[in-house]
Design a protein around this motif. Structure first.
Motif, PDB file in Angstrom:
ATOM      1  N   ASN A  70       0.796  -1.223   0.000  1.00 14.15           N
ATOM      2  CA  ASN A  70       0.000   0.000   0.000  1.00 14.15           C
ATOM      3  C   ASN A  70       0.833   1.281   0.000  1.00 14.15           C
ATOM      4  N   ALA A  71       2.172   1.145  -0.090  1.00  9.58           N
ATOM      5  CA  ALA A  71       3.019   2.335  -0.083  1.00  9.58           C
ATOM      6  C   ALA A  71       2.779   3.152  -1.347  1.00  9.58           C
ATOM      7  N   PRO A  72       2.749   4.495  -1.242  1.00 15.81           N
ATOM      8  CA  PRO A  72       2.559   5.312  -2.454  1.00 15.81           C
ATOM      9  C   PRO A  72       3.784   5.320  -3.347  1.00 15.81           C
ATOM     10  N   ASP A  73       4.962   5.132  -2.762  1.00 14.92           N
ATOM     11  CA  ASP A  73       6.188   5.077  -3.563  1.00 14.92           C
ATOM     12  C   ASP A  73       6.417   3.668  -4.088  1.00 14.92           C
ATOM     13  N   PRO A  74       7.151   3.551  -5.207  1.00 15.43           N
ATOM     14  CA  PRO A  74       7.480   2.215  -5.716  1.00 15.43           C
ATOM     15  C   PRO A  74       8.436   1.487  -4.761  1.00 15.43           C
ATOM     16  N   VAL A  75       7.984   0.336  -4.212  1.00 10.21           N
ATOM     17  CA  VAL A  75       8.776  -0.440  -3.258  1.00 10.21           C
ATOM     18  C   VAL A  75       8.880  -1.867  -3.767  1.00 10.21           C
ATOM     19  N   PHE A  76      10.094  -2.438  -3.679  1.00  8.81           N
ATOM     20  CA  PHE A  76      10.300  -3.821  -4.095  1.00  8.81           C
ATOM     21  C   PHE A  76      11.227  -4.519  -3.096  1.00  8.81           C
ATOM     22  N   VAL A  77      11.189  -5.849  -3.131  1.00  9.45           N
ATOM     23  CA  VAL A  77      12.065  -6.683  -2.298  1.00  9.45           C
ATOM     24  C   VAL A  77      12.877  -7.557  -3.238  1.00  9.45           C
ATOM     25  N   GLU A  81      21.138 -11.400  -4.894  1.00  6.27           N
ATOM     26  CA  GLU A  81      21.574 -11.508  -6.282  1.00  6.27           C
ATOM     27  C   GLU A  81      20.869 -10.510  -7.192  1.00  6.27           C
ATOM     28  N   GLY A  82      19.946  -9.761  -6.605  1.00  6.93           N
ATOM     29  CA  GLY A  82      19.235  -8.760  -7.407  1.00  6.93           C
ATOM     30  C   GLY A  82      17.957  -9.273  -8.028  1.00  6.93           C
ATOM     31  N   LYS A  83      17.487 -10.459  -7.597  1.00  6.45           N
ATOM     32  CA  LYS A  83      16.238 -10.995  -8.130  1.00  6.45           C
ATOM     33  C   LYS A  83      15.066 -10.376  -7.373  1.00  6.45           C
ATOM     34  N   ILE A  84      14.068  -9.923  -8.106  1.00  6.80           N
ATOM     35  CA  ILE A  84      12.917  -9.256  -7.504  1.00  6.80           C
ATOM     36  C   ILE A  84      11.975 -10.322  -6.932  1.00  6.80           C
ATOM     37  N   LEU A  85      11.758 -10.290  -5.618  1.00  2.00           N
ATOM     38  CA  LEU A  85      10.894 -11.256  -4.950  1.00  2.00           C
ATOM     39  C   LEU A  85       9.482 -10.724  -4.753  1.00  2.00           C
ATOM     40  N   GLN A  86       9.368  -9.417  -4.609  1.00  4.08           N
ATOM     41  CA  GLN A  86       8.074  -8.806  -4.339  1.00  4.08           C
ATOM     42  C   GLN A  86       8.117  -7.359  -4.824  1.00  4.08           C
ATOM     43  N   ALA A  87       6.992  -6.846  -5.274  1.00  4.04           N
ATOM     44  CA  ALA A  87       6.906  -5.440  -5.700  1.00  4.04           C
ATOM     45  C   ALA A  87       5.465  -4.984  -5.542  1.00  4.04           C
ATOM     46  N   ASN A  88       5.302  -3.694  -5.255  1.00  3.74           N
ATOM     47  CA  ASN A  88       3.937  -3.178  -5.096  1.00  3.74           C
ATOM     48  C   ASN A  88       3.417  -2.593  -6.412  1.00  3.74           C
ATOM     49  N   ASP A  89       2.149  -2.167  -6.379  1.00  3.58           N
ATOM     50  CA  ASP A  89       1.511  -1.679  -7.611  1.00  3.58           C
ATOM     51  C   ASP A  89       2.198  -0.436  -8.156  1.00  3.58           C
ATOM     52  N   ALA A  90       2.804   0.379  -7.256  1.00  2.84           N
ATOM     53  CA  ALA A  90       3.471   1.594  -7.722  1.00  2.84           C
ATOM     54  C   ALA A  90       4.662   1.271  -8.618  1.00  2.84           C
ATOM     55  N   VAL A  91       5.317   0.128  -8.383  1.00  4.86           N
ATOM     56  CA  VAL A  91       6.427  -0.301  -9.252  1.00  4.86           C
ATOM     57  C   VAL A  91       5.891  -0.621 -10.641  1.00  4.86           C
ATOM     58  N   PHE A  92       4.785  -1.367 -10.685  1.00  4.45           N
ATOM     59  CA  PHE A  92       4.213  -1.741 -11.979  1.00  4.45           C
ATOM     60  C   PHE A  92       3.702  -0.504 -12.714  1.00  4.45           C
ATOM     61  N   ALA A  93       3.125   0.454 -11.965  1.00  3.10           N
ATOM     62  CA  ALA A  93       2.641   1.686 -12.603  1.00  3.10           C
ATOM     63  C   ALA A  93       3.802   2.513 -13.138  1.00  3.10           C
ATOM     64  N   ILE A 190      15.202  -4.276   0.847  1.00  2.63           N
ATOM     65  CA  ILE A 190      13.932  -3.622   0.545  1.00  2.63           C
ATOM     66  C   ILE A 190      14.272  -2.275  -0.075  1.00  2.63           C
ATOM     67  N   GLY A 191      13.907  -2.100  -1.318  1.00  2.00           N
ATOM     68  CA  GLY A 191      14.294  -0.894  -2.055  1.00  2.00           C
ATOM     69  C   GLY A 191      13.104   0.026  -2.302  1.00  2.00           C
ATOM     70  N   ILE A 192      13.340   1.314  -2.156  1.00  2.00           N
ATOM     71  CA  ILE A 192      12.319   2.335  -2.447  1.00  2.00           C
ATOM     72  C   ILE A 192      12.860   3.213  -3.567  1.00  2.00           C
ATOM     73  N   LEU A 193      12.130   3.236  -4.667  1.00  2.00           N
ATOM     74  CA  LEU A 193      12.527   4.061  -5.808  1.00  2.00           C
ATOM     75  C   LEU A 193      11.827   5.411  -5.738  1.00  2.00           C
ATOM     76  N   ARG A 194      12.545   6.449  -6.126  1.00  2.00           N
ATOM     77  CA  ARG A 194      11.949   7.786  -6.216  1.00  2.00           C
ATOM     78  C   ARG A 194      12.066   8.278  -7.652  1.00  2.00           C
ATOM     79  N   ASP A 195      10.909   8.560  -8.250  1.00  2.00           N
ATOM     80  CA  ASP A 195      10.882   9.067  -9.619  1.00  2.00           C
ATOM     81  C   ASP A 195      11.486  10.473  -9.620  1.00  2.00           C
ATOM     82  N   MET A 196      12.582  10.662 -10.347  1.00  2.00           N
ATOM     83  CA  MET A 196      13.331  11.919 -10.322  1.00  2.00           C
ATOM     84  C   MET A 196      13.010  12.806 -11.524  1.00  2.00           C
ATOM     85  N   ARG A 197      12.020  12.438 -12.324  1.00  2.00           N
ATOM     86  CA  ARG A 197      11.761  13.231 -13.525  1.00  2.00           C
ATOM     87  C   ARG A 197      11.342  14.658 -13.180  1.00  2.00           C
TER      88      ARG A 197
END
Length: 529
Positions: A70-77, A81-93, A190-197
C-alpha cells in the motif's frame, strides 16, 4: 522425517517449518532448529529440537507486506543476487510491466550493466555495513574501527535509470535497507525508488535561473567550496570558470571574511537564509570588490541542507552613491542629520553642531529626546511614522534646546532613508532655524500695531477737520443774501452764474475734502424766489 535424516547426516538442521495443533485445535506456525543427540559411542540416537513460535513474526511479516503493497512510492524486495521477490503496484505503474513480468526477474533486465553493478555494490554495502556493525560490537574499545560504522544496513540515493515497458529511461534514486531472516541475518534488500523526472525538471529550471540571472549567483557546499556559478560571477571577479569551480571561497576572501562566511553558512543551516553579509572578494586583477551576500539553503531530495545558494551584490556604485550622499550631508549649509526609526542620531553635519552648540560626540548616537521636550518627542515619532508610510514629512515643529539652554524654534523636513532593498530604515532630516523668521514676524506685528494706532489718530484728525468745514459751510450759507439782492450775470456761453461772496483761502481744497467725506451736499439755508 527429512529434518531427522538431515540431523543424522549433518548433525544439525535449521528452520524446518512445523505447524503443530494445540489442545484447542489451533494450528501454531513454528520453525524447528534441531541438533543430534548422541550416545556414549557418538552414534546419533535422537535429536534435540528447539521450536520458535512464528505467530508474532508472521503477523509482523504480514504487516510489512501490507506496508509494501500500500506504499505510495514504488517499493520492491530483492534477494542478494538482485532478483525481484516482491513489488507493489506503484512499481508496476512506474515501469508499465505486469506483475508476472517482474516478479522472479533480475533487476538486470530493466537496468543497464553498469547500473546492475552499482546496484549489486549497493547490496554489498548493505551487508558490509551490517558486518561492520557486528565487528564494532566486538571491538567497542577501538574507536578507529568504530569510525568506519555508518548507518546500519542501509544505502541511500543510488542512481538507477530503469527502462519501462515502452522503452523510456526513467531517472530514479534508490534507498535500500536490509531484509533479514528470523535470525537477523541479511538475506536481501527492501528498495524504495523515487521518480526523479519532476525533480530533474525542477533542478534544470533552477540551474537555468542561476545561469541566466543578472546578479552574480553561485552554489557552494557547507564547506564553502564553489560547485556552480553563473557568468555574472566570472564577469565580476574576472576569473575563468575552471579557476572558480571546485575552489574554496577562502581563496578569494580574507581569513576574517572566511570566518564570517562560515558563520553565514551556519545561519543558513539553522534558519534557511542569511542576509547582507559583507564580503570583499579579490578579483583576478587583485582589486577588492565590496559586495553583500544574501544566501538561502540548498536542500537535497529529503529536505536536508547540503549547501547554500548565494547572490552577490556589487556595492561599488552604491558605496559611491553613499559617499556622495554623506558628502552632501556634511557640506550642506542647513543643519542635516540622519536618524534610525527610534530617533537615534546616526550622522549629523557641522551645521547641526553650530546650531545646537554641542560637539559631534555629544550629538551622535544620542536620542533626539535628549534635545526636545516629551511632547515634541511624540510629534517627532509621529513624523517618523509618516516618513515610513509616505516617504516624506514636512514642516514638523521642533524646539530643541541648545548647549546653553536656549530653546531654538525650528521646522523639520524629513525624507525616508532606505537600505539596498528599498526598505525604510531611518530618516534624513533638515532643520530650519526659525529665529530670524520669528523676529521678522514680531517686527511685522509691531509695525501693524503702530500703523493701526496712526490710522486711529488720522481718523480722529479727519473728524476734527470735517467738523470745522461743516461749520464753515453753515456759516457761509447763513450769510448768503436772498431774493432780489442776489446778483446774477451771464457767462460767455449764455449760462447764468451767481456772484458769491469772497471765498476764504484754500476754499477749493476744503470743498474737495468735504465732497470726498460727505455723500450728500447739505441743502441751502435759503432759496431765491
Amino acid at each position: 522425517m527429512a529434518a531427522l535424516d538431515e540431523v543424522v547426516e549433518r548433525g544439525v538442521t535449521r528452520n524446518a517449518r512445523l505447524n503443530p495443533r494445540s489442545a484447542s485445535g489451533e494450528i501454531i506456525p513454528m520453525t524447528l532448529n534441531a541438533s543430534a543427540l548422541r550416545g556414549p559411542d557418538g552414534k546419533v540416537i535422537g535429536a534435540i529440537g528447539i521450536l520458535r513460535d512464528m505467530r508474532e513474526l508472521d503477523k509482523a511479516r504480514a504487516y510489512a507486506e501490507s506496508l509494501i503493497k500500500n506504499a505510495p512510492d514504488p517499493v520492491f524486495v530483492s534477494d542478494l543476487e538482485g532478483k525481484i521477490l516482491q513489488a507493489n503496484d506503484a512499481v508496476f505503474a512506474l515501469l508499465g510491466f505486469r506483475p508476472d513480468e517482474l516478479i522472479e526477474q533480475s533487476l538486470s533486465r530493466i537496468i543497464s550493466p553498469d547500473e546492475t553493478r552499482e546496484f549489486l555494490a549497493a547490496l554489498r554495502e548493505v551487508v558490509e555495513r551490517e558486518e561492520r556493525e557486528e565487528d564494532t560490537r566486538d571491538n567497542w574499545d577501538r574507536p578507529s574501527q568504530n569510525l568506519q560504522v555508518k548507518q546500519r544496513g542501509i544505502t541511500r540515493n543510488v542512481v538507477l535509470n530503469p527502462r519501462t515497458a515502452s522503452g523510456e529511461i526513467i531517472p530514479t534514486s534508490l534507498n535500500a535497507s536490509a531484509l533479514r531472516d528470523s535470525q537477523g541475518k541479511v538475506i536481501g534488500a527492501i528498495g524504495i525508488l523515487r521518480d526523479m523526472r519532476e525533480l530533474d525538471k525542477a533542478r534544470a529550471y533552477a540551474e537555468s535561473l542561476i545561469k541566466n540571472a543578472a546578479d552574480p549567483v553561485f552554489v557552494s557546499d557547507l564547506e564553502g567550496k564553489i560547485l556552480q556559478a553563473n557568468d555574472a560571477v566570472f564577469s565580476l571577479l574576472g576569473f575563468r570558470p575552471d579557476e572558480l569551480i571546485e575552489q574554496s571561497l577562502s581563496r578569494f576572501i580574507s581569513a576574517e571574511e572566511t570566518r564570517e562566511f562560515t558563520a553565514a553558512l551556519r545561519e543558513v543551516v539553522e534558519r534557511g537564509v542569511t542576509r547582507n553579509a559583507r564580503l570583499n572578494p579579490r578579483s583576478a586583477s587583485g582589486e577588492s570588490i565590496p559586495t553583500t551576500l544574501n544566501a538561502s539553503a540548498l536542500r537535497d531530495s529529503d529536505g536536508r541542507v547540503i549547501g547554500a545558494i548565494g547572490i552577490l551584490r556589487d556595492m561599488r556604485e552604491l558605496d559611491k552613491a553613499r559617499a556622495y550622499a554623506e558628502s552632501l550631508i556634511k557640506n550642506a549649509p542647513d543643519p542635516v542629520f540622519v536618524s534610525d526609526l527610534e530617533g537615534k542620531i546616526l550622522q549629523a553635519n557641522d551645521a547641526v553642531s553650530q546650531l545646537l552648540g554641542f560637539r559631534p560626540d555629544e550629538v551622535l548616537e544620542q536620542s533626539l529626546s535628549r534635545f526636545i521636550s516629551p511632547e515634541e518627542t511624540r510629534e517627532f515619532t509621529a513624523a517618523l511614522r509618516e516618513v515610513v508610510e509616505h516617504g516624506v514629512t514636512r514642516n514638523a515643529r521642533l524646539n530643541p534646546r541648545s548647549a546653553s539652554g536656549e530653546v531654538i524654534p525650528t521646522t523639520l523636513n524629513a525624507s525616508a532613508l532606505r537600505d539596498p532593498d528599498g526598505k525604510v530604515i531611518g530618516a534624513i532630516g533638515i532643520l530650519r532655524d526659525m529665529r530670524a523668521y520669528e523676529r521678522v514676524v514680531r517686527d511685522l506685528e509691531q509695525s501693524k500695531t503702530e500703523l493701526q494706532e496712526k490710522i486711529l489718530d488720522l481718523e480722529k484728525f479727519e473728524e476734527v477737520v470735517v467738523g470745522r468745514e461743516l461749520k464753515m459751510i453753515a456759516l457761509e450759507k447763513s450769510s448768503r443774501p436772498c431774493g432780489k439782492n442776489w446778483k446774477r450775470r451771464s457767462g460767455k456761453d449764455g449760462t447764468k452764474r451767481q456772484w458769491k461772496l469772497p471765498r476764504p483761502p484754500n476754499w477749493w481744497e476744503h470743498q474737495r475734502t468735504i465732497a470726498r467725506l460727505l455723500p450728500l451736499r447739505p441743502k441751502p439755508l435759503c432759496t431765491s424766489s
